[in-house]
Design a protein around this motif. Structure first.
Motif, PDB file in Angstrom:
ATOM      1  N   VAL A  42      35.872  33.285  24.774  1.00 51.09           N
ATOM      2  CA  VAL A  42      34.818  33.541  25.753  1.00 51.09           C
ATOM      3  C   VAL A  42      34.100  32.242  26.115  1.00 51.09           C
ATOM      4  N   SER A  43      33.742  31.455  25.108  1.00 53.36           N
ATOM      5  CA  SER A  43      33.026  30.205  25.402  1.00 53.36           C
ATOM      6  C   SER A  43      33.915  29.231  26.168  1.00 53.36           C
ATOM      7  N   GLY A  45      36.363  30.113  28.193  1.00 51.94           N
ATOM      8  CA  GLY A  45      36.478  30.679  29.538  1.00 51.94           C
ATOM      9  C   GLY A  45      35.249  30.397  30.375  1.00 51.94           C
ATOM     10  N   GLN A  46      34.072  30.488  29.776  1.00 46.62           N
ATOM     11  CA  GLN A  46      32.849  30.200  30.511  1.00 46.62           C
ATOM     12  C   GLN A  46      32.798  28.730  30.906  1.00 46.62           C
ATOM     13  N   GLY A  47      33.205  27.872  30.021  1.00 39.50           N
ATOM     14  CA  GLY A  47      33.232  26.443  30.346  1.00 39.50           C
ATOM     15  C   GLY A  47      34.223  26.144  31.453  1.00 39.50           C
ATOM     16  N   GLY A  49      35.201  28.251  33.755  1.00 40.25           N
ATOM     17  CA  GLY A  49      34.644  28.812  34.982  1.00 40.25           C
ATOM     18  C   GLY A  49      33.617  27.884  35.602  1.00 40.25           C
ATOM     19  N   GLU A  50      32.786  27.285  34.779  1.00 43.27           N
ATOM     20  CA  GLU A  50      31.776  26.344  35.265  1.00 43.27           C
ATOM     21  C   GLU A  50      32.436  25.100  35.870  1.00 43.27           C
ATOM     22  N   ARG A  53      33.860  26.040  39.226  1.00 44.10           N
ATOM     23  CA  ARG A  53      32.828  26.125  40.261  1.00 44.10           C
ATOM     24  C   ARG A  53      32.436  24.732  40.749  1.00 44.10           C
TER      25      ARG A  53
END
Length: 116
Positions: A42-43, A45-47, A49-50, A53
């Protein structure tokens, strides 16, 4: 007395080392447990995604800048020619130049040299 000292030092070192090994084993098992793996995924994936972006934002910014350059080039191209002078010619600024050094794959005839 000397033996008692070394026995105490050895026992203390053994307790310390076994405690450190136990902590590392616990960390390892927690990190590779299903919950630990899921949390890392999860962490990560969030990184990602950022970062994606930020990349998309940079692409949009550069796309707008290049589009403005092209619009300016087209506005220059659409300027009316001087009356009675040579016909209008296209004036477009090239941003990139592609140079092909791959001569051995192409047949070099007069037809190819003319660009037709």
């Amino acid at each position: 007395m000397r033996r008692l000292f070394w026995l105490t030092v050895g026992a203390g070192a053994g307790v310390y080392v076994s405690h450190r090994v136990k902590r590392r084993v616990v960390r390892f098992t927690q990190a590779w447990s299903p919950e630990g793996v899921a949390a890392r995924a999860v962490s990560t994936g969030q990184g990602a995604g950022e970062r994606l972006r930020h990349f998309a934002s940079d692409v949009r910014t550069e796309m707008r800048a290049r589009e403005e350059e092209l619009r300016e080039a087209v506005r220059m191209d659409q300027a009316p020619p001087d009356a009675g002078h040579a016909p209008a010619r296209r004036v477009l600024r090239a941003r990139y130049t592609i140079i092909d050094h791959d001569d051995h794959d192409h047949d070099t005839t007069d037809h190819d040299k003319d660009g037709h």
